[in-house]
Design a protein around this motif. Structure first.
Motif, short mmCIF file in Angstrom:
data_model
loop_
_atom_site.label_atom_id
_atom_site.label_comp_id
_atom_site.label_asym_id
_atom_site.label_seq_id
_atom_site.Cartn_x
_atom_site.Cartn_y
_atom_site.Cartn_z
N ALA A 1 0.77 -1.02 -0.04
CA ALA A 1 0.06 0.11 0.15
C ALA A 1 0.71 1.24 0.03
O ALA A 1 1.96 1.11 0.46
N GLY A 2 0.33 2.34 -0.35
CA GLY A 2 1.00 3.59 -0.36
C GLY A 2 0.65 4.25 0.98
O GLY A 2 0.05 4.02 1.91
N VAL B 1 8.70 19.85 7.13
CA VAL B 1 7.69 20.54 7.35
C VAL B 1 7.68 20.82 8.86
O VAL B 1 7.78 19.90 9.69
N ARG B 2 7.16 22.29 9.36
CA ARG B 2 7.04 22.60 10.79
C ARG B 2 5.34 22.49 10.75
O ARG B 2 4.88 23.30 9.89
N CYS B 3 4.80 21.90 11.67
CA CYS B 3 3.37 22.00 11.72
C CYS B 3 2.75 21.75 13.11
O CYS B 3 3.56 21.11 14.14
N GLU B 4 1.47 21.84 13.37
CA GLU B 4 0.58 21.57 14.45
C GLU B 4 0.75 19.86 14.77
O GLU B 4 0.98 19.25 15.86
N ASP B 5 0.45 19.18 13.75
CA ASP B 5 0.14 17.64 13.72
C ASP B 5 0.32 17.31 12.38
O ASP B 5 0.32 17.84 11.43
N LEU B 6 0.54 15.89 12.27
CA LEU B 6 0.43 15.02 11.07
C LEU B 6 -0.02 13.76 11.15
O LEU B 6 -0.08 13.39 12.49
N ARG B 7 -0.74 13.33 10.09
CA ARG B 7 -1.46 12.22 10.17
C ARG B 7 -0.94 11.18 9.10
O ARG B 7 -1.06 11.62 7.96
N ALA B 8 -0.59 10.04 9.56
CA ALA B 8 0.07 9.06 8.21
C ALA B 8 -1.07 7.87 8.19
O ALA B 8 -1.35 7.50 9.22
N THR B 9 -1.60 7.83 6.90
CA THR B 9 -2.55 6.61 6.57
C THR B 9 -1.98 5.71 5.57
O THR B 9 -1.68 6.49 4.25
N TRP B 10 -1.86 4.65 5.60
CA TRP B 10 -1.66 3.59 4.82
C TRP B 10 -2.95 3.19 4.13
O TRP B 10 -3.77 3.17 4.55
N GLY B 11 -2.52 3.05 2.79
CA GLY B 11 -3.73 2.74 1.87
C GLY B 11 -3.48 3.11 0.33
O GLY B 11 -2.14 3.20 0.10
N ASP B 12 -4.39 3.33 -0.66
CA ASP B 12 -4.05 3.40 -1.88
C ASP B 12 -3.55 5.26 -1.81
O ASP B 12 -4.08 5.99 -1.27
N ALA B 13 -2.72 5.21 -2.65
CA ALA B 13 -2.02 6.56 -2.88
C ALA B 13 -1.86 6.78 -4.30
O ALA B 13 -1.84 5.70 -5.21
N HIS B 14 -2.08 7.86 -4.90
CA HIS B 14 -2.25 8.18 -6.06
C HIS B 14 -0.66 8.52 -6.67
O HIS B 14 0.14 9.08 -6.07
#
Length: 153
Positions: free
Chosen positions: A86-87, A140-153
Motif C-alpha cells: 500500500a501507499g 515540514v513544521r506543523c501542529e500535527d500530522l496524520r499518516a494513513t496507509w492505503g491507496d495513494a495516487h
C-alpha cells in the motif's frame, strides 16, 4: 536530520534509524498525538525484509499544498512494487513552514524514493518532520500530522 543517519556512499545509501529510536523515548510525549503514533509505530523503521509498513523505499508521487490559509499539506507516496502492499498519505495540519530542496545529484533515478524520516517536537507544541529522499529533502513544521496507509495516487 538530528539523529537519523542517511549517507551516500560509493553508489548506495547507508541509512540508520537506531540513534533516533534510542532518543525517541525521551521526547515522544512532547510530540502531537498523531505524530507520536506514526513515529512510535514499530513497523515505521523496521528495515528488514517482509515489513510492508516501513517507510523506506516509498516513492514520492504527489504534493498538495492548500491554496487557502488553512495550513493544510498532503504528501503522497506510492508503494515500491517489491516491498509495499500500500501507499502512504501524510496529511499535515497547521503547517507553519514547508520546504523541499532538490539536490539533482542522482539523475539516473526516475523518481525520488523515501530513504528515512525523522519527527521531532517543535518548541511551539507542534512538530518538525524531515524526510530524506534519494535526491531531495523535505522539511515540514506543523501542529500535527496524520499518516494513513492505503491507496495513494
Amino acid at each position: 536530520m538530528k539523529y537519523v543517519s542517511v549517507i551516500w556512499d560509493d553508489g548506495g545509501f547507508l541509512v540508520d534509524p537506531r540513534p533516533y529510536l534510542t532518543e525517541l523515548p525521551a521526547f515522544r510525549d512532547q510530540l502531537p498525538v498523531h505524530a507520536k503514533e506514526f513515529a512510535t509505530d514499530p513497523a515505521h523503521y523496521a528495515l528488514g525484509a517482509g515489513n510492508t509498513r516501513c517507510v523506506k523505499d516509498l516513492e514520492l508521487s504527489g504534493i498538495q499544498v492548500a491554496t487557502d490559509k488553512s495550513g493544510g499539506l498532503i504528501l503522497e507516496f506510492t508503494p515500491n512494487q517489491w516491498k509495499h502492499d500500500a501507499g502512504l498519505r501524510i496529511s499535515y495540519s497547521g503547517v507553519r513552514s514547508f520546504s523541499i530542496d532538490y539536490h539533482h545529484a542522482i539523475d539516473w533515478m526516475p523518481v525520488d524514493s523515501l530513504l528515512l524520516d525523522e519527527i521531532l517536537p517543535d518548541g511551539d507544541g507542534g512538530c518538525t518532520h524531515e524526510i530524506a529522499l534519494t535526491d531531495a529533502s523535505i522539511v515540514v513544521r506543523c501542529e500535527d500530522l496524520r499518516a494513513t496507509w492505503g491507496d495513494a495516487h
